[in-house]
Design a protein around this motif. Structure first.
Motif, PDB file in Angstrom:
ATOM      1  N   ALA A  56       0.834  -1.213   0.000  1.00 27.22           N
ATOM      2  CA  ALA A  56       0.000   0.000   0.000  1.00 27.22           C
ATOM      3  C   ALA A  56       0.863   1.255   0.000  1.00 27.22           C
ATOM      4  N   LEU A  57       1.976   1.236   0.704  1.00 26.53           N
ATOM      5  CA  LEU A  57       2.859   2.407   0.735  1.00 26.53           C
ATOM      6  C   LEU A  57       3.494   2.688  -0.626  1.00 26.53           C
ATOM      7  N   ASN A  58       3.466   1.703  -1.512  1.00 24.72           N
ATOM      8  CA  ASN A  58       4.012   1.887  -2.862  1.00 24.72           C
ATOM      9  C   ASN A  58       2.932   2.226  -3.887  1.00 24.72           C
ATOM     10  N   THR A  59       1.711   2.484  -3.422  1.00 25.50           N
ATOM     11  CA  THR A  59       0.608   2.834  -4.313  1.00 25.50           C
ATOM     12  C   THR A  59       0.972   4.054  -5.155  1.00 25.50           C
ATOM     13  N   GLU A  60       0.552   4.028  -6.398  1.00 28.88           N
ATOM     14  CA  GLU A  60       0.696   5.179  -7.296  1.00 28.88           C
ATOM     15  C   GLU A  60      -0.682   5.717  -7.621  1.00 28.88           C
ATOM     16  N   PRO A  61      -0.840   6.999  -7.737  1.00 31.06           N
ATOM     17  CA  PRO A  61       0.151   8.028  -7.459  1.00 31.06           C
ATOM     18  C   PRO A  61       0.457   8.095  -5.957  1.00 31.06           C
ATOM     19  N   ALA A  62       1.573   8.704  -5.653  1.00 31.72           N
ATOM     20  CA  ALA A  62       2.065   8.748  -4.279  1.00 31.72           C
ATOM     21  C   ALA A  62       1.060   9.352  -3.313  1.00 31.72           C
ATOM     22  N   ALA A  63       0.264  10.297  -3.769  1.00 30.20           N
ATOM     23  CA  ALA A  63      -0.715  10.951  -2.895  1.00 30.20           C
ATOM     24  C   ALA A  63      -1.762   9.968  -2.374  1.00 30.20           C
ATOM     25  N   ARG A  64      -1.938   8.836  -3.041  1.00 30.28           N
ATOM     26  CA  ARG A  64      -2.921   7.847  -2.591  1.00 30.28           C
ATOM     27  C   ARG A  64      -2.306   6.787  -1.685  1.00 30.28           C
ATOM     28  N   ALA A  65      -0.992   6.815  -1.501  1.00 31.50           N
ATOM     29  CA  ALA A  65      -0.316   5.756  -0.747  1.00 31.50           C
ATOM     30  C   ALA A  65      -0.624   5.795   0.750  1.00 31.50           C
ATOM     31  N   ALA A  66      -0.553   6.961   1.378  1.00 30.93           N
ATOM     32  CA  ALA A  66      -0.822   7.035   2.819  1.00 30.93           C
ATOM     33  C   ALA A  66      -2.261   6.621   3.124  1.00 30.93           C
TER      34      ALA A  66
ATOM     35  N   ALA B  97     -18.000  -0.975  10.149  1.00 23.14           N
ATOM     36  CA  ALA B  97     -17.827  -1.034   8.694  1.00 23.14           C
ATOM     37  C   ALA B  97     -17.271   0.261   8.119  1.00 23.14           C
ATOM     38  N   TYR B  98     -17.543   1.386   8.762  1.00 26.15           N
ATOM     39  CA  TYR B  98     -17.089   2.676   8.233  1.00 26.15           C
ATOM     40  C   TYR B  98     -15.644   3.012   8.606  1.00 26.15           C
ATOM     41  N   ALA B  99     -14.996   2.190   9.416  1.00 25.58           N
ATOM     42  CA  ALA B  99     -13.668   2.544   9.933  1.00 25.58           C
ATOM     43  C   ALA B  99     -12.623   2.708   8.831  1.00 25.58           C
ATOM     44  N   GLU B 100     -12.657   1.845   7.814  1.00 25.42           N
ATOM     45  CA  GLU B 100     -11.690   1.975   6.725  1.00 25.42           C
ATOM     46  C   GLU B 100     -11.832   3.331   6.034  1.00 25.42           C
ATOM     47  N   ASP B 101     -13.082   3.718   5.751  1.00 28.77           N
ATOM     48  CA  ASP B 101     -13.304   5.008   5.099  1.00 28.77           C
ATOM     49  C   ASP B 101     -12.858   6.157   5.997  1.00 28.77           C
ATOM     50  N   LEU B 102     -13.103   6.025   7.279  1.00 25.95           N
ATOM     51  CA  LEU B 102     -12.727   7.075   8.228  1.00 25.95           C
ATOM     52  C   LEU B 102     -11.217   7.283   8.264  1.00 25.95           C
ATOM     53  N   VAL B 103     -10.441   6.209   8.408  1.00 24.35           N
ATOM     54  CA  VAL B 103      -8.984   6.380   8.480  1.00 24.35           C
ATOM     55  C   VAL B 103      -8.411   6.796   7.129  1.00 24.35           C
ATOM     56  N   THR B 104      -9.040   6.334   6.043  1.00 15.25           N
ATOM     57  CA  THR B 104      -8.590   6.755   4.710  1.00 15.25           C
ATOM     58  C   THR B 104      -8.772   8.258   4.548  1.00 15.25           C
ATOM     59  N   SER B 105      -9.923   8.746   4.945  1.00 18.43           N
ATOM     60  CA  SER B 105     -10.214  10.170   4.857  1.00 18.43           C
ATOM     61  C   SER B 105      -9.276  10.994   5.747  1.00 18.43           C
ATOM     62  N   CYS B 106      -9.065  10.520   6.966  1.00 24.37           N
ATOM     63  CA  CYS B 106      -8.166  11.250   7.878  1.00 24.37           C
ATOM     64  C   CYS B 106      -6.733  11.258   7.345  1.00 24.37           C
ATOM     65  N   ALA B 107      -6.270  10.132   6.819  1.00 20.80           N
ATOM     66  CA  ALA B 107      -4.914  10.085   6.267  1.00 20.80           C
ATOM     67  C   ALA B 107      -4.784  11.025   5.083  1.00 20.80           C
ATOM     68  N   ALA B 108      -5.794  11.053   4.223  1.00 18.14           N
ATOM     69  CA  ALA B 108      -5.757  11.969   3.066  1.00 18.14           C
ATOM     70  C   ALA B 108      -5.704  13.420   3.532  1.00 18.14           C
ATOM     71  N   THR B 109      -6.435  13.743   4.574  1.00 18.41           N
ATOM     72  CA  THR B 109      -6.444  15.115   5.114  1.00 18.41           C
ATOM     73  C   THR B 109      -5.087  15.445   5.720  1.00 18.41           C
ATOM     74  N   LEU B 110      -4.530  14.518   6.484  1.00 17.05           N
ATOM     75  CA  LEU B 110      -3.230  14.774   7.113  1.00 17.05           C
ATOM     76  C   LEU B 110      -2.130  14.979   6.082  1.00 17.05           C
ATOM     77  N   VAL B 111      -2.154  14.155   5.053  1.00 21.11           N
ATOM     78  CA  VAL B 111      -1.094  14.223   4.028  1.00 21.11           C
ATOM     79  C   VAL B 111      -1.343  15.377   3.088  1.00 21.11           C
ATOM     80  N   GLY B 112      -2.588  15.764   2.934  1.00 26.26           N
ATOM     81  CA  GLY B 112      -2.952  16.922   2.110  1.00 26.26           C
ATOM     82  C   GLY B 112      -2.903  16.616   0.682  1.00 26.26           C
TER      83      GLY B 112
END
Length: 192
Positions: free
Chosen positions: A73-83, A177-192
């Protein structure tokens, strides 16, 4: 063709993982694993020379299984989607492997790490280094080289998702069930 061993290493470690999930790592003794796996103590000592060796093998097996998807997952492209992908993996893997997730909510010291065989301690350092290097490589891909920026990536990909898993598992409730979406959203916000 011979039958698989009735008390193979994975079956014994699965029994140990169930003990950790139920009552914590301190309950994982040779006698307890023998009872849980319905195996003679000799079968355990045949595979693990000591309790510390068994605990080391349990920890390292769990880390190796978890890291396959996490590092990918950390190697996901584009890099902005990895975190966000890595954060999602932590929660999704924990939901799919609840006993093993309990193990990772502890630390190696809870699994008697100071008494592990030297080879196991070296494997632990290599696995920790793989994660550190992968997060730093992601920071490079994102052009974030300041120490606090790298720390922010650790927060987004490790600390936040594990806090989410810990909160639900420590309460005995399933991860919602919503936890994956929640952490994904928070990670996207943190990484910007």
């Amino acid at each position: 063709m011979g039958r698989p061993p009735r008390h193979d290493v994975d079956r014994l470690l699965d029994a140990a993982a169930e003990l950790v999930a139920a009552s914590g790592p301190s309950t994982v003794t040779v006698a307890a694993v023998a009872r849980a796996a319905r195996a003679p103590s000799g079968s355990i000592y045949h595979r693990f020379p000591s309790r510390s060796s068994m605990l080391a093998t349990l920890w390292l097996r769990t880390v190796d299984r978890f890291q396959i998807g996490f590092l990918s997952a950390l190697n996901t492209e584009p890099a902005a989607r990895a975190a966000p992908a890595a954060a999602r993996h932590v929660v999704a893997w924990s939901r799919a492997h609840p006993h093993e997730a309990h193990i990772l909510l502890y630390g190696p010291a809870d699994f008697d790490e100071p008494n592990w065989p030297s080879e196991a301690r070296e494997r632990l350092e290599r696995s920790d280094r793989r994660v550190r290097n992968a997060v730093r490589a992601l920071a490079e891909r994102l052009d974030r080289r300041e120490p606090q920026e790298v720390e922010q990536l650790f927060l987004a990909t490790v600390d936040l998702p594990y806090a989410t898993v810990r909160r639900h598992q420590s309460s005995g409730r399933p991860i919602p069930a919503y936890a994956e979406d929640l952490v994904t959203s928070c990670a996207a916000t943190l990484v910007g």
